[in-house]
Design a protein around this motif. Structure first.
Motif, PDB file in Angstrom:
ATOM      1  N   VAL A 212       0.843  -1.194   0.000  1.00  0.00           N
ATOM      2  CA  VAL A 212       0.000   0.000   0.000  1.00  0.00           C
ATOM      3  C   VAL A 212       0.878   1.243   0.000  1.00  0.00           C
ATOM      4  O   VAL A 212       1.740   1.410   0.875  1.00  0.00           O
ATOM      5  N   SER A 213       0.655   2.132  -0.950  1.00  0.00           N
ATOM      6  CA  SER A 213       1.407   3.378  -1.017  1.00  0.00           C
ATOM      7  C   SER A 213       0.753   4.426  -0.128  1.00  0.00           C
ATOM      8  O   SER A 213      -0.430   4.730  -0.264  1.00  0.00           O
ATOM      9  N   LEU A 214       1.534   4.989   0.821  1.00  0.00           N
ATOM     10  CA  LEU A 214       1.088   6.094   1.663  1.00  0.00           C
ATOM     11  C   LEU A 214       1.913   7.320   1.269  1.00  0.00           C
ATOM     12  O   LEU A 214       3.100   7.391   1.589  1.00  0.00           O
ATOM     13  N   PRO A 215       1.334   8.292   0.566  1.00  0.00           N
ATOM     14  CA  PRO A 215       2.115   9.403   0.016  1.00  0.00           C
ATOM     15  C   PRO A 215       2.959  10.164   1.021  1.00  0.00           C
ATOM     16  O   PRO A 215       3.969  10.744   0.648  1.00  0.00           O
ATOM     17  N   THR A 216       2.583  10.190   2.296  1.00  0.00           N
ATOM     18  CA  THR A 216       3.367  10.942   3.277  1.00  0.00           C
ATOM     19  C   THR A 216       4.258  10.052   4.145  1.00  0.00           C
ATOM     20  O   THR A 216       4.946  10.554   5.041  1.00  0.00           O
ATOM     21  N   VAL A 217       4.251   8.743   3.876  1.00  0.00           N
ATOM     22  CA  VAL A 217       5.008   7.812   4.730  1.00  0.00           C
ATOM     23  C   VAL A 217       5.971   6.955   3.921  1.00  0.00           C
ATOM     24  O   VAL A 217       7.177   6.935   4.157  1.00  0.00           O
ATOM     25  N   GLY A 218       5.457   6.218   2.958  1.00  0.00           N
ATOM     26  CA  GLY A 218       6.242   5.276   2.194  1.00  0.00           C
ATOM     27  C   GLY A 218       5.363   4.121   1.750  1.00  0.00           C
ATOM     28  O   GLY A 218       4.158   4.288   1.543  1.00  0.00           O
ATOM     29  N   LEU A 219       5.960   2.954   1.633  1.00  0.00           N
ATOM     30  CA  LEU A 219       5.243   1.771   1.173  1.00  0.00           C
ATOM     31  C   LEU A 219       5.031   0.815   2.342  1.00  0.00           C
ATOM     32  O   LEU A 219       5.984   0.358   2.971  1.00  0.00           O
ATOM     33  N   VAL A 220       3.761   0.533   2.639  1.00  0.00           N
ATOM     34  CA  VAL A 220       3.416  -0.367   3.739  1.00  0.00           C
ATOM     35  C   VAL A 220       3.183  -1.768   3.170  1.00  0.00           C
ATOM     36  O   VAL A 220       2.516  -1.926   2.145  1.00  0.00           O
ATOM     37  N   ILE A 222       1.657  -5.536   3.883  1.00  0.00           N
ATOM     38  CA  ILE A 222       0.691  -6.258   4.721  1.00  0.00           C
ATOM     39  C   ILE A 222       0.749  -7.747   4.396  1.00  0.00           C
ATOM     40  O   ILE A 222       0.719  -8.140   3.235  1.00  0.00           O
ATOM     41  N   ASP A 223       0.820  -8.560   5.440  1.00  0.00           N
ATOM     42  CA  ASP A 223       0.767 -10.008   5.287  1.00  0.00           C
ATOM     43  C   ASP A 223      -0.658 -10.467   5.608  1.00  0.00           C
ATOM     44  O   ASP A 223      -1.094 -10.385   6.757  1.00  0.00           O
ATOM     45  N   PRO A 224      -1.425 -10.943   4.604  1.00  0.00           N
ATOM     46  CA  PRO A 224      -2.808 -11.350   4.839  1.00  0.00           C
ATOM     47  C   PRO A 224      -2.959 -12.519   5.801  1.00  0.00           C
ATOM     48  O   PRO A 224      -4.044 -12.726   6.360  1.00  0.00           O
ATOM     49  N   SER A 225      -1.874 -13.285   6.004  1.00  0.00           N
ATOM     50  CA  SER A 225      -1.956 -14.454   6.871  1.00  0.00           C
ATOM     51  C   SER A 225      -1.767 -14.105   8.342  1.00  0.00           C
ATOM     52  O   SER A 225      -1.964 -14.952   9.213  1.00  0.00           O
ATOM     53  N   LYS A 226      -1.379 -12.875   8.645  1.00  0.00           N
ATOM     54  CA  LYS A 226      -1.150 -12.461  10.022  1.00  0.00           C
ATOM     55  C   LYS A 226      -2.430 -11.879  10.629  1.00  0.00           C
ATOM     56  O   LYS A 226      -3.206 -11.209   9.952  1.00  0.00           O
ATOM     57  N   GLY A 227      -2.633 -12.125  11.916  1.00  0.00           N
ATOM     58  CA  GLY A 227      -3.792 -11.580  12.604  1.00  0.00           C
ATOM     59  C   GLY A 227      -5.093 -12.150  12.044  1.00  0.00           C
ATOM     60  O   GLY A 227      -5.113 -13.208  11.433  1.00  0.00           O
ATOM     61  N   THR A 228      -6.176 -11.422  12.258  1.00  0.00           N
ATOM     62  CA  THR A 228      -7.487 -11.907  11.811  1.00  0.00           C
ATOM     63  C   THR A 228      -7.779 -11.538  10.365  1.00  0.00           C
ATOM     64  O   THR A 228      -8.436 -12.295   9.647  1.00  0.00           O
ATOM     65  N   VAL A 229      -7.301 -10.358   9.921  1.00  0.00           N
ATOM     66  CA  VAL A 229      -7.562  -9.935   8.538  1.00  0.00           C
ATOM     67  C   VAL A 229      -6.287  -9.492   7.835  1.00  0.00           C
ATOM     68  O   VAL A 229      -6.338  -8.972   6.726  1.00  0.00           O
ATOM     69  N   GLY A 230      -5.132  -9.705   8.482  1.00  0.00           N
ATOM     70  CA  GLY A 230      -3.862  -9.251   7.939  1.00  0.00           C
ATOM     71  C   GLY A 230      -3.280  -8.158   8.806  1.00  0.00           C
ATOM     72  O   GLY A 230      -4.004  -7.452   9.513  1.00  0.00           O
ATOM     73  N   GLN A 231      -1.957  -8.009   8.766  1.00  0.00           N
ATOM     74  CA  GLN A 231      -1.323  -6.952   9.550  1.00  0.00           C
ATOM     75  C   GLN A 231      -0.059  -6.461   8.862  1.00  0.00           C
ATOM     76  O   GLN A 231       0.533  -7.157   8.028  1.00  0.00           O
ATOM     77  N   ILE A 232       0.347  -5.256   9.220  1.00  0.00           N
ATOM     78  CA  ILE A 232       1.538  -4.644   8.626  1.00  0.00           C
ATOM     79  C   ILE A 232       2.783  -5.355   9.138  1.00  0.00           C
ATOM     80  O   ILE A 232       2.954  -5.546  10.345  1.00  0.00           O
ATOM     81  N   VAL A 233       3.665  -5.748   8.210  1.00  0.00           N
ATOM     82  CA  VAL A 233       4.889  -6.446   8.582  1.00  0.00           C
ATOM     83  C   VAL A 233       6.137  -5.644   8.221  1.00  0.00           C
ATOM     84  O   VAL A 233       7.241  -5.990   8.645  1.00  0.00           O
ATOM     85  N   ASN A 234       5.974  -4.585   7.425  1.00  0.00           N
ATOM     86  CA  ASN A 234       7.139  -3.783   7.052  1.00  0.00           C
ATOM     87  C   ASN A 234       6.671  -2.441   6.493  1.00  0.00           C
ATOM     88  O   ASN A 234       5.556  -2.331   5.982  1.00  0.00           O
ATOM     89  N   THR A 235       7.520  -1.433   6.605  1.00  0.00           N
ATOM     90  CA  THR A 235       7.280  -0.140   5.980  1.00  0.00           C
ATOM     91  C   THR A 235       8.559   0.278   5.273  1.00  0.00           C
ATOM     92  O   THR A 235       9.628   0.335   5.896  1.00  0.00           O
ATOM     93  N   LEU A 236       8.458   0.549   3.977  1.00  0.00           N
ATOM     94  CA  LEU A 236       9.621   0.909   3.172  1.00  0.00           C
ATOM     95  C   LEU A 236       9.583   2.397   2.866  1.00  0.00           C
ATOM     96  O   LEU A 236       8.554   2.919   2.435  1.00  0.00           O
ATOM     97  N   PRO A 237      10.690   3.118   3.080  1.00  0.00           N
ATOM     98  CA  PRO A 237      10.698   4.560   2.791  1.00  0.00           C
ATOM     99  C   PRO A 237      10.682   4.824   1.293  1.00  0.00           C
ATOM    100  O   PRO A 237      11.013   3.951   0.482  1.00  0.00           O
ATOM    101  N   PHE A 238      10.323   6.037   0.928  1.00  0.00           N
ATOM    102  CA  PHE A 238      10.378   6.433  -0.465  1.00  0.00           C
ATOM    103  C   PHE A 238      11.820   6.420  -0.958  1.00  0.00           C
ATOM    104  O   PHE A 238      12.754   6.632  -0.181  1.00  0.00           O
ATOM    105  N   PRO A 239      12.015   6.209  -2.273  1.00  0.00           N
ATOM    106  CA  PRO A 239      13.364   6.432  -2.824  1.00  0.00           C
ATOM    107  C   PRO A 239      13.786   7.871  -2.570  1.00  0.00           C
ATOM    108  O   PRO A 239      12.952   8.778  -2.484  1.00  0.00           O
TER     109      PRO A 239
END
Length: 272
Positions: A212-220, A222-239
């Motif tokens: 998921v692209s977050l214009p003010t944060v970076g690239l999030v 999500i692992d769909p297999s984590k938690g009940t509906v998926g959860q964030i496993v990493n956040t990548l900064p913009f180039p």
């Protein structure tokens, strides 16, 4: 009078394992029939007019994310002047017609925005930038009234995970999150909270993750297999060449690389 949209026959598939599902998802995302992408310059084949659109006023042309049904060759557009969805036959390069979202014309906040086809279920999902998620059954002879689901305001762009048969929808105006929808059973499963407004969610059939692209944060990520509906496993900064301006994002599963579009800087190709 708006034309009724013809619907395709349904096709089914069964998944015996996650590995098989990933393989099938990868094949569905590859060029049709294994064809290579041509290297010749792109050429315009036709100009497909939308008869109800104008160049100004309340019916001025305004549309958002398209969705292609690879089973029937029909392209759907989130159509704001028509307060719903328009369809184009890509085989004949002709306009089929438009369907208005229930209640959209009377709702000042309704702005058709996201369109998505779940090819295995033959369902069409449309979002309205308000609180509504519309799910149409494309197997019906004509588009009957949709199932209407509700979520936080700002239901916008979305993508589909064919392994879990879920849609991931970005909430862009309040309660920033990803709305997770069980497309098979037409239910909202829950939400994945975000720290800022999202742009495109994208499913990667290579690793089965949601980006998921977050214009003010970076690239999030999500692992769909984590938690009940998926959860964030990493956040990548913009180039470094694209600070706080990245919006467009899409994945090429054949090379496992992604296009990261920047509003004010160079465009990027990244290894995911």
């Amino acid at each position: 009078m708006k034309k009724a949209m013809k619907s395709p026959r349904c096709f089914h598939r069964s998944l015996s394992s996650r590995r098989a599902a990933l393989l099938i998802a990868g094949l569905l995302s590859a060029p049709l029939f294994g064809q290579e992408i041509p290297t010749v310059p792109l050429q315009q084949l036709a100009f497909i007019g939308i008869p109800t659109w104008t160049t100004s006023g309340a019916t001025a042309a305004s549309f958002d994310e398209p969705a292609f049904n690879r089973v029937t060759g029909v392209m759907y557009l989130a159509d704001r002047p028509n307060k719903g969805v328009s369809a184009i036959d890509t085989k004949t390069l002709t306009y089929i017609g438009a369907v208005e979202l229930p209640g959209c014309r009377a709702n000042a906040n309704c702005s058709p925005s996201g369109a998505l086809v779940a090819p295995d279920l033959q369902k069409l999902i449309i979002t309205d930038r308000d609180t509504h998620i519309y799910i149409y059954d494309l197997r019906a002879p004509t588009l009957s009234p949709p199932v209407v689901l509700s979520g936080p305001a700002g239901q916008d762009e979305l993508d589909y995970d064919p392994i879990n048969q879920r849609a991931y929808i970005g909430n862009t105006t309040s309660d920033f999150a990803i709305t997770v929808v069980d497309v098979k059973n037409n239910t909202v499963l829950g939400f994945i909270n975000l720290s800022a407004a999202p742009e495109q969610p994208r499913f990667n059939p290579v690793d089965g993750l949601i980006y998921v692209s977050l214009p003010t944060v970076g690239l999030v990520v999500i692992d769909p297999s984590k938690g009940t509906v998926g959860q964030i496993v990493n956040t990548l900064p913009f180039p470094s060449t694209c600070p706080d301006s990245s919006r467009a994002f899409d994945i090429d599963p054949t090379t496992n690389t992604a296009y990261w579009g920047c509003s004010t800087g160079p465009q990027n190709v990244v290894d995911v």
